[in-house]
Design a protein around this motif. Structure first.
Motif, PDB file in Angstrom:
ATOM      1  N   HIS A 108       0.805  -1.167  -0.019  1.00  0.00           N
ATOM      2  CA  HIS A 108      -0.082  -0.148  -0.041  1.00  0.00           C
ATOM      3  C   HIS A 108       0.828   1.102   0.042  1.00  0.00           C
ATOM      4  N   ILE A 109       1.950   1.247   0.638  1.00  0.00           N
ATOM      5  CA  ILE A 109       2.978   2.427   0.566  1.00  0.00           C
ATOM      6  C   ILE A 109       3.674   2.455  -0.787  1.00  0.00           C
ATOM      7  N   PHE A 110       4.058   1.231  -1.338  1.00  0.00           N
ATOM      8  CA  PHE A 110       4.475   1.402  -2.446  1.00  0.00           C
ATOM      9  C   PHE A 110       3.645   1.993  -3.519  1.00  0.00           C
ATOM     10  N   ALA A 111       2.323   1.743  -3.552  1.00  0.00           N
ATOM     11  CA  ALA A 111       1.477   2.434  -4.187  1.00  0.00           C
ATOM     12  C   ALA A 111       1.112   3.727  -4.310  1.00  0.00           C
ATOM     13  N   MET A 112       1.110   4.168  -3.051  1.00  0.00           N
ATOM     14  CA  MET A 112       1.046   5.689  -2.777  1.00  0.00           C
ATOM     15  C   MET A 112       2.537   6.253  -3.423  1.00  0.00           C
ATOM     16  N   LEU A 113       3.550   5.864  -3.097  1.00  0.00           N
ATOM     17  CA  LEU A 113       4.632   6.604  -3.904  1.00  0.00           C
ATOM     18  C   LEU A 113       4.471   6.731  -5.400  1.00  0.00           C
ATOM     19  N   ASP A 114       4.003   5.297  -5.894  1.00  0.00           N
ATOM     20  CA  ASP A 114       3.970   5.371  -7.197  1.00  0.00           C
ATOM     21  C   ASP A 114       2.829   6.366  -7.891  1.00  0.00           C
ATOM     22  N   GLU A 115       1.770   6.136  -7.189  1.00  0.00           N
ATOM     23  CA  GLU A 115       0.541   7.092  -7.572  1.00  0.00           C
ATOM     24  C   GLU A 115       0.957   8.662  -7.465  1.00  0.00           C
ATOM     25  N   VAL A 116       1.875   8.892  -6.393  1.00  0.00           N
ATOM     26  CA  VAL A 116       2.077  10.507  -6.239  1.00  0.00           C
ATOM     27  C   VAL A 116       3.239  10.789  -7.237  1.00  0.00           C
ATOM     28  N   GLY A 117       3.815   9.843  -7.748  1.00  0.00           N
ATOM     29  CA  GLY A 117       5.092   9.861  -8.629  1.00  0.00           C
ATOM     30  C   GLY A 117       6.316  10.236  -8.343  1.00  0.00           C
ATOM     31  N   VAL A 118       6.462   9.618  -7.109  1.00  0.00           N
ATOM     32  CA  VAL A 118       8.156   9.528  -6.600  1.00  0.00           C
ATOM     33  C   VAL A 118       8.857   8.558  -6.758  1.00  0.00           C
TER      34      VAL A 118
ATOM     35  N   TYR B 210      12.304  -2.839   3.697  1.00  0.00           N
ATOM     36  CA  TYR B 210      11.494  -3.107   2.373  1.00  0.00           C
ATOM     37  C   TYR B 210      11.765  -1.807   1.699  1.00  0.00           C
ATOM     38  N   LEU B 211      11.587  -0.605   2.232  1.00  0.00           N
ATOM     39  CA  LEU B 211      11.533   0.562   1.412  1.00  0.00           C
ATOM     40  C   LEU B 211      12.853   1.049   1.123  1.00  0.00           C
ATOM     41  N   ALA B 212      13.826   0.620   2.277  1.00  0.00           N
ATOM     42  CA  ALA B 212      15.388   0.914   1.734  1.00  0.00           C
ATOM     43  C   ALA B 212      15.639   0.142   0.792  1.00  0.00           C
ATOM     44  N   GLU B 213      15.153  -1.115   0.505  1.00  0.00           N
ATOM     45  CA  GLU B 213      15.623  -2.257  -0.544  1.00  0.00           C
ATOM     46  C   GLU B 213      15.170  -1.529  -2.024  1.00  0.00           C
ATOM     47  N   ARG B 214      13.896  -1.085  -1.909  1.00  0.00           N
ATOM     48  CA  ARG B 214      13.323  -0.394  -3.106  1.00  0.00           C
ATOM     49  C   ARG B 214      13.990   0.908  -3.464  1.00  0.00           C
ATOM     50  N   TYR B 215      14.211   1.677  -2.440  1.00  0.00           N
ATOM     51  CA  TYR B 215      14.919   2.963  -3.083  1.00  0.00           C
ATOM     52  C   TYR B 215      16.397   2.948  -2.191  1.00  0.00           C
ATOM     53  N   PRO B 216      17.286   2.494  -2.822  1.00  0.00           N
ATOM     54  CA  PRO B 216      18.536   2.258  -2.460  1.00  0.00           C
ATOM     55  C   PRO B 216      19.321   3.618  -2.158  1.00  0.00           C
ATOM     56  N   ASP B 217      18.860   4.866  -2.705  1.00  0.00           N
ATOM     57  CA  ASP B 217      19.508   6.096  -2.391  1.00  0.00           C
ATOM     58  C   ASP B 217      18.866   6.814  -1.062  1.00  0.00           C
ATOM     59  N   ALA B 218      17.991   6.089  -0.563  1.00  0.00           N
ATOM     60  CA  ALA B 218      17.550   6.808   0.790  1.00  0.00           C
ATOM     61  C   ALA B 218      18.321   6.567   1.990  1.00  0.00           C
TER      62      ALA B 218
ATOM     63  N   LEU C   5      13.332   8.254  -2.830  1.00  0.00           N
ATOM     64  CA  LEU C   5      13.050   8.925  -1.779  1.00  0.00           C
ATOM     65  C   LEU C   5      14.427   9.336  -1.201  1.00  0.00           C
ATOM     66  N   ALA C   6      14.313  10.398  -0.581  1.00  0.00           N
ATOM     67  CA  ALA C   6      15.644  10.979   0.051  1.00  0.00           C
ATOM     68  C   ALA C   6      15.563  10.355   1.439  1.00  0.00           C
ATOM     69  N   TYR C   7      14.533  10.157   2.041  1.00  0.00           N
ATOM     70  CA  TYR C   7      14.550   9.958   3.586  1.00  0.00           C
ATOM     71  C   TYR C   7      13.472   9.009   3.946  1.00  0.00           C
ATOM     72  N   ILE C   8      13.802   8.059   4.613  1.00  0.00           N
ATOM     73  CA  ILE C   8      12.945   7.158   5.151  1.00  0.00           C
ATOM     74  C   ILE C   8      13.054   7.406   7.012  1.00  0.00           C
ATOM     75  N   LEU C   9      11.775   7.975   7.279  1.00  0.00           N
ATOM     76  CA  LEU C   9      11.719   8.491   8.929  1.00  0.00           C
ATOM     77  C   LEU C   9      11.043   7.952   9.819  1.00  0.00           C
ATOM     78  N   PRO C  10      11.182   6.955  10.147  1.00  0.00           N
ATOM     79  CA  PRO C  10      10.280   6.071  11.329  1.00  0.00           C
ATOM     80  C   PRO C  10      10.126   7.006  12.658  1.00  0.00           C
ATOM     81  N   THR C  11       9.009   7.409  12.995  1.00  0.00           N
ATOM     82  CA  THR C  11       9.021   8.296  14.260  1.00  0.00           C
ATOM     83  C   THR C  11       9.613   7.568  15.545  1.00  0.00           C
ATOM     84  N   HIS C  12       9.495   6.246  15.390  1.00  0.00           N
ATOM     85  CA  HIS C  12       9.998   5.417  16.472  1.00  0.00           C
ATOM     86  C   HIS C  12      10.259   3.754  15.684  1.00  0.00           C
ATOM     87  N   VAL C  13      10.757   3.041  16.572  1.00  0.00           N
ATOM     88  CA  VAL C  13      11.267   1.835  15.766  1.00  0.00           C
ATOM     89  C   VAL C  13      10.126   0.625  16.156  1.00  0.00           C
TER      90      VAL C  13
END
Length: 301
Positions: A52-62, A83-91, A65-73
């Motif tokens: 669902h997160i991948f779909a949001m990023l695709d729909e918005v056209g990103v 999984y997001l770091a794997e999909r966006y290797p430059d983040a 990603l520069a940053y992946i920012l969990p508020t906590h772990v």
């Protein structure tokens, strides 16, 4: 909203969120995208909900990603980070310095989560570890440059010592993780979130006071969605926390049996019509156990 739906945060320029379908419940888990010059994702949800997160990023056209920012772990906020770091290797993956090592080696995090969420673990996928050189620790007062706006980091340890909030200077939105509780958008109420093993009432109240000092235009909740900030909202949540902890304290004195205390609140949940019986009862059980642990900690000091 239904599971998988994407909406723009009202009064924002480039902030979107998706209903991740956490625990197979509508309007419970939200993940945010700031489509800035250097795009950032706030929280990652449970790993099992990552499509669902991948779909949001695709729909918005990103595309990147520069940053992946969990508020906590906690894994309902950071479980999908690998999984997001794997999909966006430059983040770059950033979270509070206390939590950052657990993204590199999530072994203890998985063990703690299984103990805390019990049967709810069936909704999780195992998190992927992230290379150490891609993870950076944050502290209170740090700033993250997104190009056309800045995120300021505010430590908020009441829910968990590794929790931070991110204040977006562009849209005056504050991403609070769990520091303002669980927002129920239909009834417009903030409910307590007090899980084991590190909830601390006084620190949680201080976190709300930090929010009051910031006084943002918009609060973006990890659970669920966004709401216009008001002093009444902050005061209401402080009152909710105090009353919830006191209710647990009184019921423990009455019953003198912690399992009976937990079952009392499970049986008397008022959220079954909102989240369904299963999730409502799981939520009460988790939150009651967290307060009982906090009371034990206070008594031991």
């Amino acid at each position: 909203m239904a599971i998988g739906d994407i909406e723009q945060v009202p009064n924002s320029t480039d902030i979107y969120y998706v209903d991740t379908g956490m625990y197979e419940v509508e309007q419970y888990g939200s993940v945010y995208l700031i489509d800035a010059e250097r795009p950032a994702l706030i929280d990652t949800g449970i790993a099992a909900d990552r499509e669902h997160i991948f779909a949001m990023l695709d729909e918005v056209g990103v595309d990147d990603l520069a940053y992946i920012l969990p508020t906590h772990v906690h894994l309902d906020h950071a479980g999908g980070a690998g999984y997001l770091a794997e999909r966006y290797p430059d983040a770059t993956v950033m979270t509070h310095e206390i939590g950052a090592p657990h993204l590199v080696d999530p072994t203890r995090l998985v063990e703690g989560t299984k103990a805390a969420v019990e049967d709810q673990w069936r909704f999780y996928d195992e998190p992927l570890p992230i290379d150490d050189d891609r993870v950076e620790g944050l502290t209170d007062g740090d700033e993250i440059d997104l190009g056309d706006r800045t995120l300021t980091v505010h430590h908020a340890p009441g829910h968990a010592p590794h929790q931070v909030m991110y204040h977006d200077s562009g849209d005056d939105a504050l991403f609070v993780g769990d520091a303002m509780g669980i927002w129920e958008p239909n009834t417009k109420t903030a409910r307590q979130t007090t899980p084991p093993s590190q909830f601390h009432l006084q620190k949680a109240l201080d976190d709300v006071r930090t929010i009051e000092d910031i006084a943002p235009e918009t609060i973006c909740f990890g659970h669920f969605g966004s709401e216009e900030y008001s002093e009444e909202l902050a005061e209401s949540y402080k009152r909710t926390l105090v009353e919830w902890v006191e209710a647990i304290r009184q019921k423990r004195e009455e019953l003198d049996d912690d399992e009976a205390v937990i079952e009392h609140f499970v049986e008397h949940t008022q959220m079954d019509e909102v989240w369904g019986v299963r999730k409502a009862q799981d939520e009460e059980r988790l939150n009651a156990r967290g307060v009982l642990g906090y009371l034990d900690y206070i008594d031991s000091q």
